[in-house]
Enzyme design. Structure first.
Site, PDB file in Angstrom:
ATOM      1  N   ARG A 232      38.283  42.816  42.485  1.00 30.79           N
ATOM      2  CA  ARG A 232      38.414  44.398  43.025  1.00 30.79           C
ATOM      3  C   ARG A 232      39.768  44.499  43.142  1.00 30.79           C
ATOM      4  O   ARG A 232      40.651  43.736  43.884  1.00 30.79           O
ATOM      5  CB  ARG A 232      37.471  44.249  44.279  1.00 30.79           C
ATOM      6  CG  ARG A 232      35.886  44.502  44.122  1.00 30.79           C
ATOM      7  CD  ARG A 232      35.450  45.534  43.142  1.00 30.79           C
ATOM      8  NE  ARG A 232      34.012  45.427  42.936  1.00 30.79           N
ATOM      9  CZ  ARG A 232      33.558  44.916  42.042  1.00 30.79           C
ATOM     10  NH1 ARG A 232      34.142  44.460  40.960  1.00 30.79           N
ATOM     11  NH2 ARG A 232      32.110  44.917  41.818  1.00 30.79           N
ATOM     12  N   ASP A 256      42.458  42.966  35.699  1.00 28.51           N
ATOM     13  CA  ASP A 256      41.101  43.493  35.212  1.00 28.51           C
ATOM     14  C   ASP A 256      40.536  44.554  36.106  1.00 28.51           C
ATOM     15  O   ASP A 256      39.548  45.306  35.677  1.00 28.51           O
ATOM     16  CB  ASP A 256      40.067  42.647  34.879  1.00 28.51           C
ATOM     17  CG  ASP A 256      38.920  43.114  34.132  1.00 28.51           C
ATOM     18  OD1 ASP A 256      39.286  43.499  33.015  1.00 28.51           O
ATOM     19  OD2 ASP A 256      37.738  42.683  34.555  1.00 28.51           O
ATOM     20  N   GLU A 261      41.266  52.588  39.964  1.00 27.62           N
ATOM     21  CA  GLU A 261      40.616  52.538  38.684  1.00 27.62           C
ATOM     22  C   GLU A 261      39.622  53.694  38.503  1.00 27.62           C
ATOM     23  O   GLU A 261      39.332  54.116  37.424  1.00 27.62           O
ATOM     24  CB  GLU A 261      39.937  51.065  38.369  1.00 27.62           C
ATOM     25  CG  GLU A 261      38.665  50.833  39.247  1.00 27.62           C
ATOM     26  CD  GLU A 261      38.262  49.447  38.782  1.00 27.62           C
ATOM     27  OE1 GLU A 261      39.002  48.618  38.727  1.00 27.62           O
ATOM     28  OE2 GLU A 261      36.920  49.576  38.681  1.00 27.62           O
ATOM     29  N   HIS A 293      38.807  46.426  33.537  1.00 25.62           N
ATOM     30  CA  HIS A 293      37.408  46.153  34.029  1.00 25.62           C
ATOM     31  C   HIS A 293      36.245  45.806  33.171  1.00 25.62           C
ATOM     32  O   HIS A 293      35.203  46.050  32.999  1.00 25.62           O
ATOM     33  CB  HIS A 293      36.667  47.119  35.194  1.00 25.62           C
ATOM     34  CG  HIS A 293      36.015  46.751  36.079  1.00 25.62           C
ATOM     35  ND1 HIS A 293      36.069  47.185  37.463  1.00 25.62           N
ATOM     36  CD2 HIS A 293      35.124  45.891  36.305  1.00 25.62           C
ATOM     37  CE1 HIS A 293      35.226  46.420  38.217  1.00 25.62           C
ATOM     38  NE2 HIS A 293      34.752  45.380  37.499  1.00 25.62           N
TER      39      HIS A 293
HETATM   40  P1  NAI Z   1      30.193  35.223  45.017  1.00 21.54           P
HETATM   41  O1  NAI Z   1      29.521  35.980  46.134  1.00 21.54           O
HETATM   42  O2  NAI Z   1      29.419  34.305  44.366  1.00 21.54           O
HETATM   43  O3  NAI Z   1      31.345  34.592  45.635  1.00 21.54           O
HETATM   44  C1  NAI Z   1      32.375  35.163  46.363  1.00 21.54           C
HETATM   45  C2  NAI Z   1      33.013  34.000  47.326  1.00 21.54           C
HETATM   46  O4  NAI Z   1      34.149  34.507  48.088  1.00 21.54           O
HETATM   47  C3  NAI Z   1      32.065  33.344  48.235  1.00 21.54           C
HETATM   48  O5  NAI Z   1      32.076  32.016  48.140  1.00 21.54           O
HETATM   49  C4  NAI Z   1      32.449  33.791  49.653  1.00 21.54           C
HETATM   50  O6  NAI Z   1      32.546  32.740  50.459  1.00 21.54           O
HETATM   51  C5  NAI Z   1      34.192  33.946  49.086  1.00 21.54           C
HETATM   52  N1  NAI Z   1      34.677  34.907  50.150  1.00 21.54           N
HETATM   53  C6  NAI Z   1      34.161  35.768  50.857  1.00 21.54           C
HETATM   54  N2  NAI Z   1      35.257  36.412  52.100  1.00 21.54           N
HETATM   55  C7  NAI Z   1      36.344  35.496  51.550  1.00 21.54           C
HETATM   56  C8  NAI Z   1      37.508  35.628  52.405  1.00 21.54           C
HETATM   57  N3  NAI Z   1      37.921  36.403  53.193  1.00 21.54           N
HETATM   58  N4  NAI Z   1      38.571  34.638  51.799  1.00 21.54           N
HETATM   59  C9  NAI Z   1      38.079  33.782  50.540  1.00 21.54           C
HETATM   60  N5  NAI Z   1      37.017  33.745  50.213  1.00 21.54           N
HETATM   61  C10 NAI Z   1      36.031  34.656  50.644  1.00 21.54           C
HETATM   62  O7  NAI Z   1      30.681  36.391  44.029  1.00 21.54           O
HETATM   63  P2  NAI Z   1      31.147  36.279  42.462  1.00 21.54           P
HETATM   64  O8  NAI Z   1      29.708  36.331  41.737  1.00 21.54           O
HETATM   65  O9  NAI Z   1      31.633  34.931  42.263  1.00 21.54           O
HETATM   66  O10 NAI Z   1      31.912  37.505  42.013  1.00 21.54           O
HETATM   67  C11 NAI Z   1      33.445  37.476  42.792  1.00 21.54           C
HETATM   68  C12 NAI Z   1      33.970  38.874  42.623  1.00 21.54           C
HETATM   69  O11 NAI Z   1      34.051  39.154  41.546  1.00 21.54           O
HETATM   70  C13 NAI Z   1      32.966  39.876  43.321  1.00 21.54           C
HETATM   71  O12 NAI Z   1      33.119  40.369  44.643  1.00 21.54           O
HETATM   72  C14 NAI Z   1      33.279  41.133  42.430  1.00 21.54           C
HETATM   73  O13 NAI Z   1      34.050  42.005  43.133  1.00 21.54           O
HETATM   74  C15 NAI Z   1      34.018  40.758  41.189  1.00 21.54           C
HETATM   75  N6  NAI Z   1      33.245  40.787  39.915  1.00 21.54           N
HETATM   76  C16 NAI Z   1      34.285  41.247  38.767  1.00 21.54           C
HETATM   77  C17 NAI Z   1      33.739  41.621  37.595  1.00 21.54           C
HETATM   78  C18 NAI Z   1      34.480  42.049  36.687  1.00 21.54           C
HETATM   79  O14 NAI Z   1      33.972  42.646  35.381  1.00 21.54           O
HETATM   80  N7  NAI Z   1      35.719  42.079  36.543  1.00 21.54           N
HETATM   81  C19 NAI Z   1      32.355  41.261  37.353  1.00 21.54           C
HETATM   82  C20 NAI Z   1      31.477  40.615  38.500  1.00 21.54           C
HETATM   83  C21 NAI Z   1      32.040  40.593  39.699  1.00 21.54           C
END
Ligand code: NAI
Length: 328
Positions: A232, A256, A261, A293
């Site tokens: 993000r 990305d 954005e 994105h």
């Molecule tokens: P997820 O929920 O599986 O993993 C997020 C991880 O971040 C978890 O392991 C959590 O414990 C950790 N986390 C939470 N707070 C934290 C902190 N303060 N410091 C370090 N780690 C922390 O989410 P997923 O599916 O892996 O997605 C990650 C991010 O990717 C999403 O939040 C979203 O913002 C982004 N995303 C981007 C896309 C794109 O098209 N560029 C598409 C899908 C998601």
């Protein structure tokens, strides 16, 4: 059920229309916000994406129009005021995972392109310039990669980078034991900043992570290292990143996602004057690569997004529990 889709692009219409069996789908190009919320009149559901705004005021308008359920066709939900949604008795559902591989592989694409300067080489060769001057990259093998957030996407990314022969370090509030068993080492974030040749962000945006990358943390990174953000935009303080690029502290930036954005990404602005000076400054750097994105943008992910969103709404309509529910 009649569903109002906001922020739709041709591919949204294509995939949702293909997989829809029973609902009445109304597509709007407009982003959901205070000015556009009235478009949902007559709909029980709204389907929204990452840059739609669901603050208290918008949610109040939607409730007055008779909307009951907010179906996010994405994983992140930082754009929804969940407290207000709960008070107004909305159900909120999402697509928690569509393809972690899509985003992780896109992060790797940014790394490889920036490192081996593929974007420049492509343009050079098209112009008949076959010189290699200033296209020097570095071997990924043996380099240290820091992964911030080892959830679904970060874990896949860590695995891919391990496959290149990188030393993979990680920081997360919860360690992933499987990754540890595969050689990923969890360290405090400061150590990761100091040691990483490449830093990749995969944590969600929340109060703890907003501007995680700022003047102070950028002063701790390994000089000349690469920062990748596919998570993000607001995880990175863009002005701080620009200063670090200008001083040479940050060697490469691949993004990305971008803090501001909303007004740019997903739209063709090529015939307009872009008023956002920060992105124009970023675009001007030779060592910055920006995609709009598109990390999620694979056939597999688009299929999964449409199928899961429609299933979420089907279950809600049938009065059954929705496992992908955030509220309600
Ligand atoms: P997820 O929920 O599986 O993993 C997020 C991880 O971040 C978890 O392991 C959590 O414990 C950790 N986390 C939470 N707070 C934290 C902190 N303060 N410091 C370090 N780690 C922390 O989410 P997923 O599916 O892996 O997605 C990650 C991010 O990717 C999403 O939040 C979203 O913002 C982004 N995303 C981007 C896309 C794109 O098209 N560029 C598409 C899908 C998601």
């Amino acid at each position: 059920m009649k569903i109002a889709f906001f922020s739709t692009q041709p591919y949204d219409r294509q995939y949702f229309t293909r997989f829809n069996k029973e609902h009445e789908l109304v597509y709007f190009e407009a982003r959901l916000g205070r000015e556009t919320a009235a478009l949902a009149k007559g709909c029980r559901a709204v389907c929204v994406f990452v840059n739609d705004v669901l603050d208290k005021e918008v949610l109040q308008i939607l409730q007055q129009l008779g909307v009951e359920i907010i179906a996010l066709r994405c994983a992140g939900y930082n754009n929804v005021d969940l407290k207000a949604a709960s008070e107004l008795d909305f159900a909120v559902v999402r697509v928690p995972a569509y393809s972690p591989h899509a985003v992780a592989e896109h992060a790797v694409a940014l790394i490889l392109s920036l490192n081996r300067k593929i974007h420049k080489a492509y343009n050079r060769v098209r112009e008949g310039n076959f010189s290699l001057d200033r296209l020097t990259g570095f071997d990924l093998y043996g380099k240290t990669v820091g992964v911030i957030g080892t959830g679904k996407i970060g874990a896949v990314f860590a695995g891919i980078m391990g496959g290149f022969g990188c030393r993979v370090l990680a920081f997360d509030i919860i360690a992933n034991r499987d990754l540890e068993a595969n050689g990923v080492k969890y360290l405090p974030i400061m150590d990761i900043l100091e040691q990483s040749d490449i830093l990749s962000l995969h944590c969600p945006l929340n109060d703890q992570t907003r501007h995680l990358i700022n003047d102070q943390t950028l002063s701790m990174i390994k000089p000349g290292s690469m920062l990748i953000n596919t998570s993000r935009g607001a995880l990175v303080d863009t002005e701080a990143a620009i200063n670090a690029l200008k001083s040479g502290r940050l060697g490469y930036l691949g993004i990305d996602v971008y803090e501001q954005e909303e007004k740019l990404f997903f739209y063709d602005r090529s015939e307009e004057l872009i008023e956002d000076d920060l992105i124009l400054r970023l675009i001007s750097f030779p060592n910055v690569l920006i995609t709009a994105h598109q990390g999620f943008f694979t056939e597999e992910a688009l299929t999964q997004i449409a199928v899961t969103t429609l299933e979420n709404i089907d279950l809600y309509a049938a009065g059954l529990p929705v496992k992908n529910s955030i509220l309600g």
